[in-house]
Design a protein around this motif. Structure first.
Motif, mmCIF file in Angstrom:
data_model
loop_
_atom_site.group_PDB
_atom_site.id
_atom_site.type_symbol
_atom_site.label_atom_id
_atom_site.label_comp_id
_atom_site.label_asym_id
_atom_site.label_seq_id
_atom_site.Cartn_x
_atom_site.Cartn_y
_atom_site.Cartn_z
ATOM 1 N N LEU A 130 43.400 -60.750 -20.283
ATOM 2 C CA LEU A 130 43.084 -60.161 -18.976
ATOM 3 C C LEU A 130 44.301 -59.497 -18.344
ATOM 4 O O LEU A 130 44.183 -58.437 -17.719
ATOM 5 C CB LEU A 130 42.505 -61.230 -18.049
ATOM 6 C CG LEU A 130 41.144 -61.788 -18.475
ATOM 7 C CD1 LEU A 130 40.768 -62.988 -17.621
ATOM 8 C CD2 LEU A 130 40.073 -60.711 -18.442
ATOM 9 N N GLU A 131 45.463 -60.100 -18.517
ATOM 10 C CA GLU A 131 46.687 -59.507 -17.976
ATOM 11 C C GLU A 131 46.989 -58.163 -18.652
ATOM 12 O O GLU A 131 47.349 -57.190 -17.982
ATOM 13 C CB GLU A 131 47.857 -60.462 -18.188
ATOM 14 C CG GLU A 131 49.173 -59.943 -17.645
ATOM 15 C CD GLU A 131 50.312 -60.922 -17.892
ATOM 16 O OE1 GLU A 131 51.368 -60.474 -18.363
ATOM 17 O OE2 GLU A 131 50.135 -62.128 -17.615
ATOM 18 N N ILE B 160 44.797 -56.131 -20.118
ATOM 19 C CA ILE B 160 43.784 -55.158 -19.694
ATOM 20 C C ILE B 160 44.088 -54.661 -18.286
ATOM 21 O O ILE B 160 44.005 -53.468 -18.003
ATOM 22 C CB ILE B 160 42.366 -55.771 -19.794
ATOM 23 C CG1 ILE B 160 41.996 -55.961 -21.267
ATOM 24 C CG2 ILE B 160 41.332 -54.902 -19.074
ATOM 25 C CD1 ILE B 160 40.723 -56.762 -21.508
ATOM 26 N N GLU B 161 44.480 -55.579 -17.406
ATOM 27 C CA GLU B 161 44.797 -55.190 -16.036
ATOM 28 C C GLU B 161 46.046 -54.315 -15.959
ATOM 29 O O GLU B 161 46.037 -53.263 -15.331
ATOM 30 C CB GLU B 161 44.989 -56.436 -15.166
ATOM 31 C CG GLU B 161 45.287 -56.115 -13.714
ATOM 32 C CD GLU B 161 45.355 -57.365 -12.853
ATOM 33 O OE1 GLU B 161 45.345 -57.204 -11.624
ATOM 34 O OE2 GLU B 161 45.418 -58.491 -13.391
ATOM 35 N N SER B 162 47.125 -54.724 -16.595
ATOM 36 C CA SER B 162 48.381 -53.985 -16.475
ATOM 37 C C SER B 162 48.306 -52.614 -17.145
ATOM 38 O O SER B 162 48.983 -51.677 -16.717
ATOM 39 C CB SER B 162 49.551 -54.795 -17.035
ATOM 40 O OG SER B 162 49.408 -54.995 -18.419
ATOM 41 N N ASN B 163 47.476 -52.478 -18.165
ATOM 42 C CA ASN B 163 47.319 -51.182 -18.832
ATOM 43 C C ASN B 163 46.151 -50.368 -18.265
ATOM 44 O O ASN B 163 45.927 -49.248 -18.696
ATOM 45 C CB ASN B 163 47.125 -51.392 -20.338
ATOM 46 C CG ASN B 163 48.406 -51.797 -21.002
ATOM 47 O OD1 ASN B 163 49.306 -50.978 -21.169
ATOM 48 N ND2 ASN B 163 48.531 -53.065 -21.361
ATOM 49 N N ARG B 164 45.419 -50.967 -17.332
ATOM 50 C CA ARG B 164 44.302 -50.322 -16.652
ATOM 51 C C ARG B 164 43.249 -49.815 -17.635
ATOM 52 O O ARG B 164 42.662 -48.759 -17.469
ATOM 53 C CB ARG B 164 44.823 -49.214 -15.727
ATOM 54 C CG ARG B 164 45.737 -49.774 -14.661
ATOM 55 C CD ARG B 164 46.382 -48.737 -13.787
ATOM 56 N NE ARG B 164 45.399 -47.994 -13.010
ATOM 57 C CZ ARG B 164 45.708 -47.065 -12.136
ATOM 58 N NH1 ARG B 164 46.979 -46.794 -11.888
ATOM 59 N NH2 ARG B 164 44.778 -46.411 -11.474
ATOM 60 N N TRP B 165 42.997 -50.618 -18.680
ATOM 61 C CA TRP B 165 42.054 -50.237 -19.720
ATOM 62 C C TRP B 165 40.602 -50.365 -19.290
ATOM 63 O O TRP B 165 39.719 -49.810 -19.952
ATOM 64 C CB TRP B 165 42.277 -51.082 -20.971
ATOM 65 C CG TRP B 165 43.518 -50.713 -21.728
ATOM 66 C CD1 TRP B 165 44.058 -49.466 -21.886
ATOM 67 C CD2 TRP B 165 44.363 -51.587 -22.469
ATOM 68 N NE1 TRP B 165 45.180 -49.522 -22.661
ATOM 69 C CE2 TRP B 165 45.397 -50.818 -23.034
ATOM 70 C CE3 TRP B 165 44.355 -52.949 -22.696
ATOM 71 C CZ2 TRP B 165 46.397 -51.360 -23.826
ATOM 72 C CZ3 TRP B 165 45.348 -53.497 -23.492
ATOM 73 C CH2 TRP B 165 46.351 -52.708 -24.049
ATOM 74 N N ALA B 166 40.302 -51.071 -18.225
ATOM 75 C CA ALA B 166 38.913 -51.245 -17.793
ATOM 76 C C ALA B 166 38.496 -50.170 -16.791
ATOM 77 O O ALA B 166 37.481 -50.305 -16.120
ATOM 78 C CB ALA B 166 38.715 -52.637 -17.195
ATOM 79 N N GLU B 167 39.277 -49.118 -16.697
ATOM 80 C CA GLU B 167 38.942 -48.007 -15.791
ATOM 81 C C GLU B 167 38.316 -46.872 -16.585
ATOM 82 O O GLU B 167 38.689 -46.624 -17.735
ATOM 83 C CB GLU B 167 40.202 -47.506 -15.076
ATOM 84 C CG GLU B 167 40.807 -48.530 -14.142
ATOM 85 C CD GLU B 167 42.050 -48.027 -13.425
ATOM 86 O OE1 GLU B 167 42.179 -46.788 -13.248
ATOM 87 O OE2 GLU B 167 42.879 -48.860 -13.046
ATOM 88 N N GLU B 168 37.393 -46.195 -15.956
ATOM 89 C CA GLU B 168 36.750 -45.036 -16.570
ATOM 90 C C GLU B 168 37.827 -44.009 -16.939
ATOM 91 O O GLU B 168 38.713 -43.713 -16.143
ATOM 92 C CB GLU B 168 35.748 -44.421 -15.582
ATOM 93 C CG GLU B 168 34.750 -43.497 -16.208
ATOM 94 C CD GLU B 168 33.795 -44.208 -17.150
ATOM 95 O OE1 GLU B 168 33.638 -43.718 -18.286
ATOM 96 O OE2 GLU B 168 33.219 -45.230 -16.772
ATOM 97 N N GLY B 169 37.762 -43.492 -18.153
ATOM 98 C CA GLY B 169 38.719 -42.483 -18.608
ATOM 99 C C GLY B 169 39.995 -43.058 -19.218
ATOM 100 O O GLY B 169 40.879 -42.309 -19.631
ATOM 101 N N ALA B 170 40.105 -44.382 -19.292
ATOM 102 C CA ALA B 170 41.310 -44.996 -19.846
ATOM 103 C C ALA B 170 41.456 -44.660 -21.328
ATOM 104 O O ALA B 170 40.476 -44.421 -22.024
ATOM 105 C CB ALA B 170 41.271 -46.511 -19.654
ATOM 106 N N GLU B 171 42.685 -44.649 -21.772
ATOM 107 C CA GLU B 171 43.001 -44.437 -23.177
ATOM 108 C C GLU B 171 43.924 -45.560 -23.632
ATOM 109 O O GLU B 171 44.516 -46.246 -22.794
ATOM 110 C CB GLU B 171 43.661 -43.074 -23.376
ATOM 111 C CG GLU B 171 42.738 -41.931 -23.007
ATOM 112 C CD GLU B 171 43.329 -40.554 -23.237
ATOM 113 O OE1 GLU B 171 44.354 -40.457 -23.950
ATOM 114 O OE2 GLU B 171 42.770 -39.585 -22.714
#
Length: 175
Positions: free
Chosen positions: A128-129, A131-142
């Motif tokens: 979870l940390e 995913i959060e720090s890399n902002r992977w759960a946001e639309e358009g993430a890479e």
């Protein structure tokens, strides 16, 4: 640990069997539902975030496991083997049959540290940390979700895509 407790694996089909550690991952700390709930996103985006995390965790695992192995066995070469790289195999050492008790104990230490690293990288806290720090759960993430802008700042790709869509530069929708 005794010498006969050490698992072996071949690097190439029908090659010699070398000391190895099974590093296959059978479960993660979180499910897609957990990620969707935590980051208030849909399940499809949660699965994408988990895939980014997993790719990153695998890369980090091999870097750190290689460092650990080289610290314990400086003359060894660390290899991944198996269909999905599910084995950490040591080559460049004397034949396992020739190992003395200290070598076997060093291998036991290596196995313990590698398993500890696996447990950490697949824990829900780490997952979870990351995913959060890399902002992977946001639309358009890479996977590599940040870049250095010309002005010297660090920008998030997902955020820049969102801004572009809001400014009218979004994807073309054909009717």
């Amino acid at each position: 640990m005794r010498k006969h407790d050490i698992q072996t694996h071949e690097l190439h089909y029908m090659g010699p069997r070398l000391p190895a550690i099974n590093v296959k991952v059978y479960s993660f700390g979180c499910t897609a539902e957990d990620v969707a709930e935590r980051f208030q996103c849909n399940e499809e985006l949660a699965i994408k975030a988990i895939n980014f995390w997993f790719e990153s965790a695998v890369e980090q695992f091999w870097e750190e496991a290689t460092e650990i192995a080289r610290t314990i066995f400086p003359d060894a070469t660390v290899n991944s083997a198996g269909r999905s790289s599910g084995w950490l195999v040591l080559s460049g050492l004397s034949a396992l049959a020739l190992w003395d008790a200290p070598a076997v104990q060093r291998f036991a230490r290596l196995q313990k540290e590698v398993r500890r690293l696996m447990a950490y990288l697949t824990s829900s806290d780490y997952m979870l940390e990351a995913i959060e720090s890399n902002r992977w759960a946001e639309e358009g993430a890479e996977h590599y979700n940040f870049f250095d802008a010309k002005d010297g700042t660090v920008k998030c790709i997902a955020e820049e895509k969102r801004k572009a869509i809001q400014a009218g530069f979004g994807p073309v929708v054909r009717q």
